[in-house]
Write a protein that holds these residues in place. Structure first.
Motif, PDB file in Angstrom:
ATOM      1  N   GLN A  61       0.830  -1.200   0.000  1.00 11.05           N
ATOM      2  CA  GLN A  61       0.000   0.000   0.000  1.00 11.05           C
ATOM      3  C   GLN A  61       0.866   1.252   0.000  1.00 11.05           C
ATOM      4  O   GLN A  61       0.570   2.224  -0.702  1.00 11.05           O
ATOM      5  N   MET A  86       2.135   1.841  -3.527  1.00  7.43           N
ATOM      6  CA  MET A  86       1.126   2.425  -4.418  1.00  7.43           C
ATOM      7  C   MET A  86       0.829   3.874  -4.033  1.00  7.43           C
ATOM      8  O   MET A  86       0.696   4.745  -4.910  1.00  7.43           O
ATOM      9  N   ASN A  87       0.717   4.136  -2.739  1.00  8.99           N
ATOM     10  CA  ASN A  87       0.460   5.510  -2.292  1.00  8.99           C
ATOM     11  C   ASN A  87       1.563   6.457  -2.747  1.00  8.99           C
ATOM     12  O   ASN A  87       1.300   7.611  -3.093  1.00  8.99           O
ATOM     13  N   PHE A 141       3.373   6.247  -5.433  1.00 10.36           N
ATOM     14  CA  PHE A 141       3.204   6.551  -6.861  1.00 10.36           C
ATOM     15  C   PHE A 141       2.053   7.526  -7.092  1.00 10.36           C
ATOM     16  O   PHE A 141       2.190   8.516  -7.825  1.00 10.36           O
ATOM     17  N   LEU A 142       0.916   7.263  -6.457  1.00  8.83           N
ATOM     18  CA  LEU A 142      -0.272   8.078  -6.691  1.00  8.83           C
ATOM     19  C   LEU A 142      -0.082   9.511  -6.221  1.00  8.83           C
ATOM     20  O   LEU A 142      -0.470  10.459  -6.911  1.00  8.83           O
ATOM     21  N   ALA A 143       0.508   9.692  -5.057  1.00  5.47           N
ATOM     22  CA  ALA A 143       0.700  11.042  -4.516  1.00  5.47           C
ATOM     23  C   ALA A 143       1.647  11.855  -5.374  1.00  5.47           C
ATOM     24  O   ALA A 143       1.415  13.042  -5.635  1.00  5.47           O
ATOM     25  N   ALA A 151       2.319  11.457  -8.599  1.00  6.70           N
ATOM     26  CA  ALA A 151       1.671  11.772  -9.871  1.00  6.70           C
ATOM     27  C   ALA A 151       0.645  12.891  -9.707  1.00  6.70           C
ATOM     28  O   ALA A 151       0.576  13.820 -10.524  1.00  6.70           O
ATOM     29  N   ALA A 152      -0.149  12.815  -8.638  1.00  8.61           N
ATOM     30  CA  ALA A 152      -1.169  13.838  -8.394  1.00  8.61           C
ATOM     31  C   ALA A 152      -0.541  15.196  -8.127  1.00  8.61           C
ATOM     32  O   ALA A 152      -1.023  16.230  -8.615  1.00  8.61           O
ATOM     33  N   MET A 183      -8.575   7.031  -2.057  1.00  2.81           N
ATOM     34  CA  MET A 183      -8.289   8.300  -2.733  1.00  2.81           C
ATOM     35  C   MET A 183      -7.385   9.209  -1.920  1.00  2.81           C
ATOM     36  O   MET A 183      -6.913  10.230  -2.423  1.00  2.81           O
ATOM     37  N   ILE A 205      -4.023  10.488  -3.330  1.00  3.03           N
ATOM     38  CA  ILE A 205      -4.199  11.407  -4.450  1.00  3.03           C
ATOM     39  C   ILE A 205      -4.541  12.804  -3.932  1.00  3.03           C
ATOM     40  O   ILE A 205      -4.016  13.817  -4.423  1.00  3.03           O
TER      41      ILE A 205
END
Length: 245
Positions: free
Chosen positions: A87, A90-91, A93-95, A97-98, A140, A143
């Motif tokens: 987790q 993944m977090n 990567f998402l943060a 990118a956002a 979410m 993000i």
């Protein structure tokens, strides 16, 4: 000392959360950087000279290396190959990118165009902000945390021109401010049910403002301790051997 307070010390015992070093690393170093540049002073010719970076390809390559290494930095802080590590991966990567996207949007609206430097800075801001929260949030939340960091840090880096401090790598605007954003937002988005943890819930996941308050306390203690001590060290060096080449 801050590291020991946060991990296994009195701040951690009170309930403050810091998964991979938002308070203990980024805010700690960010306020120290501000203290250092205030004592050191500006580079000769700044801000007319020395900005923007002389090589954008090197900036983008460096950003890619940082982003890659940050997966080990954050996910590795789980200290096991488990679901929390996945987790956190993944977090991360998402943060990032956002935040990179949000920074570019701000530049586009404010300046009429976005820049590669802005995208790179936004990515790093997102990485910084998710560092303390990576193993404690889900869905979410990363993000949102990344997007908020991208917007806030984009404006924060402009402060050096107005305040007149020469921060060559935007450590204050990205690491210090981004670390504060990420650490505080844990108080809103922490989700212990998802990870089976024993930490307090964030406000949006059934908790109250207690965790947010503990995060703010940890940040305040770190800022005062590191800021004051670094200033004293820098002034002592300046008065003795000097701090400029």
């Amino acid at each position: 000392p801050v590291f020991k307070w946060v991990y296994g010390g009195w701040l951690g015992d009170r309930g403050s959360l810091d998964f991979a070093g938002g308070t203990a690393i980024h805010v700690n170093a960010g306020i120290a950087a501000l203290a250092a540049v205030l004592v050191l002073g500006k580079r000769r010719g700044w801000p007319e000279e020395g900005h923007p970076p002389h090589s954008m390809p090197l900036v983008m390559i460096g950003t890619g290396i940082l982003w890659f290494g940050w997966f080990g930095f954050n996910a590795g802080s789980a200290l096991a190959a488990n679901g929390q590590a996945a987790q956190a991966f993944m977090n991360t990567f998402l943060a990032a990118a956002a935040a990179g996207f949000a920074w570019c949007v701000v530049e586009r609206v404010r300046d009429g165009h976005f820049t590669n430097l802005g995208a790179a800075s936004g990515i790093v801001a997102g990485l910084v902000a998710i560092t303390p929260a990576a193993g404690f949030v889900s869905g979410m939340s990363p993000i949102i945390i990344g997007a908020v960091a991208g917007i806030v840090c984009c404006y924060a880096v402009k402060l050096k021109a107005k305040a007149g401090y020469d921060d060559a790598l935007d450590v204050v605007g990205v690491h210090f401010v981004g670390g504060i954003v990420g650490s505080l937002l844990i108080g809103l988005f922490a989700n212990p049910d998802f990870f089976g943890g024993e930490f307090m819930e964030g406000l949006f996941y059934g908790g109250v403002m207690q965790l947010f308050g503990e995060q703010a306390l940890a940040l305040g203690v770190t800022i005062v301790y590191s800021g004051v001590l670094t200033t004293v060290i820098m002034l002592a060096l300046k008065a003795t051997i000097g701090v400029r080449v």
